[in-house]
Motif scaffolding. Structure first.
Motif, PDB file in Angstrom:
ATOM      1  N   UNK A 119      49.233  50.431  -1.991  1.00 12.54           N
ATOM      2  CA  UNK A 119      48.624  49.657  -0.906  1.00 12.54           C
ATOM      3  C   UNK A 119      48.271  50.539   0.286  1.00 12.54           C
ATOM      4  N   UNK A 120      49.037  51.617   0.455  1.00  8.04           N
ATOM      5  CA  UNK A 120      48.812  52.521   1.594  1.00  8.04           C
ATOM      6  C   UNK A 120      48.056  53.781   1.196  1.00  8.04           C
ATOM      7  N   UNK A 121      47.650  53.880  -0.062  1.00  7.15           N
ATOM      8  CA  UNK A 121      46.952  55.084  -0.549  1.00  7.15           C
ATOM      9  C   UNK A 121      47.754  56.340  -0.219  1.00  7.15           C
ATOM     10  N   UNK A 122      49.057  56.280  -0.390  1.00  5.33           N
ATOM     11  CA  UNK A 122      49.927  57.379   0.002  1.00  5.33           C
ATOM     12  C   UNK A 122      50.809  57.826  -1.154  1.00  5.33           C
ATOM     13  N   UNK A 123      50.968  59.128  -1.275  1.00  2.11           N
ATOM     14  CA  UNK A 123      51.864  59.695  -2.266  1.00  2.11           C
ATOM     15  C   UNK A 123      52.914  60.531  -1.542  1.00  2.11           C
ATOM     16  N   UNK A 124      54.128  60.503  -2.076  1.00  2.00           N
ATOM     17  CA  UNK A 124      55.242  61.204  -1.450  1.00  2.00           C
ATOM     18  C   UNK A 124      55.838  62.203  -2.445  1.00  2.00           C
ATOM     19  N   UNK A 125      56.476  63.228  -1.909  1.00  6.46           N
ATOM     20  CA  UNK A 125      57.224  64.166  -2.741  1.00  6.46           C
ATOM     21  C   UNK A 125      58.549  64.435  -2.050  1.00  6.46           C
ATOM     22  N   UNK A 126      59.602  63.902  -2.628  1.00  2.88           N
ATOM     23  CA  UNK A 126      60.942  64.155  -2.128  1.00  2.88           C
ATOM     24  C   UNK A 126      61.457  65.393  -2.837  1.00  2.88           C
ATOM     25  N   UNK A 127      61.857  66.400  -2.067  1.00  2.00           N
ATOM     26  CA  UNK A 127      62.309  67.666  -2.628  1.00  2.00           C
ATOM     27  C   UNK A 127      63.765  67.898  -2.241  1.00  2.00           C
ATOM     28  N   UNK A 128      64.631  67.951  -3.230  1.00  2.00           N
ATOM     29  CA  UNK A 128      66.060  68.197  -3.013  1.00  2.00           C
ATOM     30  C   UNK A 128      66.463  69.525  -3.649  1.00  2.00           C
ATOM     31  N   UNK A 129      67.624  70.005  -3.251  1.00  2.00           N
ATOM     32  CA  UNK A 129      68.152  71.262  -3.807  1.00  2.00           C
ATOM     33  C   UNK A 129      67.102  72.368  -3.781  1.00  2.00           C
ATOM     34  N   UNK A 130      66.475  72.510  -2.647  1.00  2.00           N
ATOM     35  CA  UNK A 130      65.377  73.468  -2.530  1.00  2.00           C
ATOM     36  C   UNK A 130      65.872  74.901  -2.697  1.00  2.00           C
ATOM     37  N   UNK A 131      65.019  75.712  -3.310  1.00  2.00           N
ATOM     38  CA  UNK A 131      65.306  77.112  -3.572  1.00  2.00           C
ATOM     39  C   UNK A 131      64.258  77.981  -2.882  1.00  2.00           C
ATOM     40  N   UNK A 132      64.592  79.240  -2.721  1.00  2.00           N
ATOM     41  CA  UNK A 132      63.641  80.154  -2.094  1.00  2.00           C
ATOM     42  C   UNK A 132      62.327  80.189  -2.864  1.00  2.00           C
ATOM     43  N   UNK A 133      62.417  80.080  -4.168  1.00  2.00           N
ATOM     44  CA  UNK A 133      61.203  80.131  -4.994  1.00  2.00           C
ATOM     45  C   UNK A 133      60.335  78.885  -4.884  1.00  2.00           C
ATOM     46  N   UNK A 134      60.795  77.881  -4.151  1.00  2.00           N
ATOM     47  CA  UNK A 134      59.956  76.712  -3.885  1.00  2.00           C
ATOM     48  C   UNK A 134      59.047  76.948  -2.678  1.00  2.00           C
ATOM     49  N   UNK A 135      59.224  78.058  -2.012  1.00  2.00           N
ATOM     50  CA  UNK A 135      58.384  78.386  -0.863  1.00  2.00           C
ATOM     51  C   UNK A 135      56.924  78.513  -1.304  1.00  2.00           C
ATOM     52  N   UNK A 136      56.057  77.745  -0.656  1.00  2.00           N
ATOM     53  CA  UNK A 136      54.644  77.719  -1.038  1.00  2.00           C
ATOM     54  C   UNK A 136      53.886  76.802  -0.094  1.00  2.00           C
ATOM     55  N   UNK A 137      52.576  76.870  -0.196  1.00  2.00           N
ATOM     56  CA  UNK A 137      51.738  75.847   0.419  1.00  2.00           C
ATOM     57  C   UNK A 137      51.584  74.724  -0.608  1.00  2.00           C
ATOM     58  N   UNK A 138      51.907  73.522  -0.192  1.00  5.68           N
ATOM     59  CA  UNK A 138      51.844  72.362  -1.075  1.00  5.68           C
ATOM     60  C   UNK A 138      50.566  71.570  -0.782  1.00  5.68           C
ATOM     61  N   UNK A 139      49.816  71.311  -1.843  1.00  2.00           N
ATOM     62  CA  UNK A 139      48.534  70.623  -1.717  1.00  2.00           C
ATOM     63  C   UNK A 139      48.596  69.251  -2.383  1.00  2.00           C
ATOM     64  N   UNK A 140      48.054  68.288  -1.706  1.00  7.36           N
ATOM     65  CA  UNK A 140      47.903  66.955  -2.267  1.00  7.36           C
ATOM     66  C   UNK A 140      46.596  66.902  -3.070  1.00  7.36           C
ATOM     67  N   UNK A 141      46.623  66.165  -4.159  1.00  6.95           N
ATOM     68  CA  UNK A 141      45.462  66.044  -5.039  1.00  6.95           C
ATOM     69  C   UNK A 141      45.308  64.602  -5.473  1.00  6.95           C
ATOM     70  N   UNK A 142      44.067  64.142  -5.585  1.00  7.68           N
ATOM     71  CA  UNK A 142      43.857  62.772  -6.040  1.00  7.68           C
ATOM     72  C   UNK A 142      42.482  62.628  -6.675  1.00  7.68           C
ATOM     73  N   UNK A 143      42.415  61.761  -7.673  1.00  6.40           N
ATOM     74  CA  UNK A 143      41.144  61.389  -8.287  1.00  6.40           C
ATOM     75  C   UNK A 143      40.786  60.008  -7.744  1.00  6.40           C
ATOM     76  N   UNK A 144      39.699  59.971  -6.973  1.00  3.44           N
ATOM     77  CA  UNK A 144      39.351  58.786  -6.204  1.00  3.44           C
ATOM     78  C   UNK A 144      37.971  58.297  -6.567  1.00  3.44           C
ATOM     79  N   UNK A 145      37.889  56.983  -6.785  1.00  4.45           N
ATOM     80  CA  UNK A 145      36.586  56.352  -6.983  1.00  4.45           C
ATOM     81  C   UNK A 145      36.081  55.921  -5.612  1.00  4.45           C
ATOM     82  N   UNK A 146      34.903  56.401  -5.266  1.00  2.00           N
ATOM     83  CA  UNK A 146      34.325  56.126  -3.955  1.00  2.00           C
ATOM     84  C   UNK A 146      33.754  54.718  -3.907  1.00  2.00           C
TER      85      UNK A 146
END
Length: 121
Positions: A74-101
């Motif tokens: 309903x809110x067109x929103x996606x979430x990512x809960x990240x637990x037990x984070x590690x150094x190797x999780x360091x990155x730029x995180x990008x959101x992606x979606x396939x959207x019908x206009x």
């Protein structure tokens, strides 16, 4: 015009948690798959997790059991809960979606600009 805007990145200690959000806005008729990808320094962009409109979820092996993806259709929103984070999780995180206009029936892939997650003590 459709856009994806991420939020929630930042600096967190190893073992800590962080939640990313991504909201789609604009002339949206429907959204099929929404997901998260990441790109670490010197590496290629890789899949983190995806979720379809009917709730089917896919995770990269490296984050299974630690990350949780969810969406609010309903809110067109996606979430990512990240637990037990590690150094190797360091990155730029990008959101992606396939959207019908809206009013076009045309579906295409969209990307957010990314949010930096740094895992360090």
């Amino acid at each position: 015009q459709v856009q994806l805007v991420e939020s929630g990145g930042g600096l967190v200690q190893p073992g800590g948690s962080l939640t990313l959000s991504c909201k789609a806005s604009g002339a949206i008729s429907s959204i099929n798959v929404m997901g998260w990808y990441r790109q670490a320094p010197g590496k290629e962009r890789e899949l983190v997790a995806t979720v379809t409109s009917d709730g089917s979820i896919n995770y990269a092996d490296s984050v299974k059991g630690r990350f949780t993806i969810s969406r609010d259709n309903a809110k067109y929103t996606v979430y990512l809960r990240m637990d037990s984070l590690k150094a190797e999780d360091t990155a730029v995180y990008y959101c992606n979606a396939f959207i019908t206009v809206l009013n076009t029936g045309y579906r295409r892939e969209y990307w957010g600009k990314g949010t930096l997650v740094t895992v360090s003590s």
